[in-house]
Design a protein around this motif. Structure first.
Motif, PDB file in Angstrom:
ATOM      1  N   ALA A 193      -6.432  -3.618   5.706  1.00  0.00           N
ATOM      2  CA  ALA A 193      -5.287  -4.240   5.223  1.00  0.00           C
ATOM      3  C   ALA A 193      -4.926  -5.366   5.938  1.00  0.00           C
ATOM      4  O   ALA A 193      -4.719  -5.516   7.105  1.00  0.00           O
ATOM      5  CB  ALA A 193      -4.237  -2.974   5.311  1.00  0.00           C
ATOM      6  N   ILE A 196       0.220   5.228  -0.097  1.00  0.00           N
ATOM      7  CA  ILE A 196      -0.885   6.204  -0.347  1.00  0.00           C
ATOM      8  C   ILE A 196      -0.225   7.602  -0.561  1.00  0.00           C
ATOM      9  O   ILE A 196       0.641   8.100  -0.092  1.00  0.00           O
ATOM     10  CB  ILE A 196      -1.473   6.543   1.258  1.00  0.00           C
ATOM     11  N   ILE A 215       0.781  -1.066  -0.067  1.00  0.00           N
ATOM     12  CA  ILE A 215       0.035   0.017   0.023  1.00  0.00           C
ATOM     13  C   ILE A 215       0.973   1.160  -0.038  1.00  0.00           C
ATOM     14  O   ILE A 215       1.629   1.328   0.953  1.00  0.00           O
ATOM     15  CB  ILE A 215      -0.986   0.169   1.355  1.00  0.00           C
ATOM     16  N   ALA A 239       1.111   3.405   9.590  1.00  0.00           N
ATOM     17  CA  ALA A 239       2.175   3.418   8.581  1.00  0.00           C
ATOM     18  C   ALA A 239       3.527   2.945   8.995  1.00  0.00           C
ATOM     19  O   ALA A 239       3.690   2.831  10.119  1.00  0.00           O
ATOM     20  CB  ALA A 239       2.233   4.843   7.680  1.00  0.00           C
ATOM     21  N   VAL A 251       2.516  -0.721   4.843  1.00  0.00           N
ATOM     22  CA  VAL A 251       1.935   0.520   4.504  1.00  0.00           C
ATOM     23  C   VAL A 251       2.778   1.824   4.309  1.00  0.00           C
ATOM     24  O   VAL A 251       3.497   1.925   5.264  1.00  0.00           O
ATOM     25  CB  VAL A 251       0.691   1.067   5.341  1.00  0.00           C
ATOM     26  N   CYS A 271      -6.595   1.733   6.258  1.00  0.00           N
ATOM     27  CA  CYS A 271      -5.628   0.832   6.025  1.00  0.00           C
ATOM     28  C   CYS A 271      -5.748  -0.182   7.541  1.00  0.00           C
ATOM     29  O   CYS A 271      -5.569  -1.376   7.380  1.00  0.00           O
ATOM     30  CB  CYS A 271      -4.084   1.465   5.849  1.00  0.00           C
ATOM     31  N   LYS A 272      -5.728   0.740   8.629  1.00  0.00           N
ATOM     32  CA  LYS A 272      -5.991  -0.065   9.957  1.00  0.00           C
ATOM     33  C   LYS A 272      -6.838  -1.190  10.044  1.00  0.00           C
ATOM     34  O   LYS A 272      -6.900  -2.278  10.524  1.00  0.00           O
ATOM     35  CB  LYS A 272      -5.719   0.810  11.134  1.00  0.00           C
ATOM     36  N   LEU A 288      -5.259   6.477   6.768  1.00  0.00           N
ATOM     37  CA  LEU A 288      -4.760   5.556   7.723  1.00  0.00           C
ATOM     38  C   LEU A 288      -5.432   4.697   8.435  1.00  0.00           C
ATOM     39  O   LEU A 288      -5.185   3.555   8.784  1.00  0.00           O
ATOM     40  CB  LEU A 288      -3.851   6.406   8.422  1.00  0.00           C
TER      41      LEU A 288
END
Length: 280
Positions: A189, A167, A165, A214, A195, A185-186, A182
């Motif tokens: 992902a 971003i 990932i 990240a 990330v 993602c948490k 973010l």
């Protein structure tokens, strides 16, 4: 680094040979070279550099004529001087001539990338910074261009969109900000997926550090003073990658700021083809 299996590289070389030979083959050679003529030839460097693409050059000769006797004298990843012989090939003269341009195109292009990469890597000596390439590659040649970066002593960023990932600013804009991307993602992902998020201001970096989620921060288009401040702010909590306008003359200064990686798109989109020739 170990060579890739020929099986993976052959389709690239076959496509290049088919493009060059067309529907009628090498009509010049077929017209002017008597059948059965045998000759020896050498791939010679007209200038100094770092070898890459020699494996592909060898595949080109073998695909045109498996009976050709080929010897690689300067393998991929090895430095050479102007005038050095990189490879020798002997056998059917027509076959050598028909494979010549494809072999030299691969070797010249990829050696140019490896040579440029080695120059950038040399500027990072004494620091922890690693030079890495990007996805700014020639369509269809990403695998071998990224391999050429490795031959020059560099490292590869993600290979494609499915690797990790990353971003970027447009993702942040479309998703509504740093915290929303973010948090997404948490929430979604895989725990196995790294990330990375791009920032171009220190207040954005502070937001990333506060929110979490990240693994890597891409510091885009920052000057050396700002990069040093970013390194101090992060305190080793995240991997830092500098990018944007990474010219050779500023690499030493950027590496000295303490960043972990320096990504250079020019390695694959702007490297000059090295001057190699085939001499009978």
């Amino acid at each position: 680094m170990p060579p890739l299996p020929d099986l993976i590289l052959e389709p690239l070389v076959r496509a290049a040979l088919a493009e060059d030979l067309g529907t009628s083959g090498d009509i010049t050679t077929r017209t002017v070279i008597p059948a059965g003529t045998r000759y020896g030839a050498r791939i010679v460097a007209r200038e100094a550099g770092v070898a890459s693409g020699m494996q592909l050059a060898a595949i080109a000769f073998r695909l045109v004529d498996p009976a050709l006797a080929l010897r690689i004298l300067c393998p991929d990843g090895q430095a050479f001087a102007a005038g050095d012989t990189l490879a020798e090939v002997e056998g059917c003269a027509a076959a050598i001539l028909s494979a010549e341009r494809v072999a030299l195109n691969f070797a010249g292009r990829l050696s140019g990338i490896a040579t440029m990469t080695a120059a950038f890597v040399a500027e990072t000596r004494g620091t922890q910074a690693r030079i890495t390439c990007t996805r700014k590659t020639t369509p269809g040649l990403r695998l071998v261009e990224k391999q050429a970066v490795r031959h020059g002593g560099g490292f590869s960023h993600r290979f494609g969109l499915s690797d990790a990932i990353l971003i970027k600013d447009n993702h942040i804009a479309a998703a509504g900000g740093i915290r929303p991307v973010l948090r997404a993602c948490k929430a979604h992902a895989s725990h196995m997926m790294r990330v990375e998020i791009e920032v171009d201001r220190l207040d954005q970096l502070a937001e990333v550090l506060e929110e979490g989620g990240a693994d890597v921060v891409l510091l885009d288009n920052m000057d050396a003073a700002t990069l040093r401040e970013a390194v101090a702010m992060t305190g080793g909590r995240l991997v830092l990658e500098a990018s944007g306008n990474m010219r050779l003359e500023r690499i030493a200064e950027v590496a000295a700021t303490g960043v972990d990686y320096i990504s250079v798109g020019a390695l694959t989109h702007s490297a000059r083809t090295l001057d190699l020739g085939l001499d009978f």
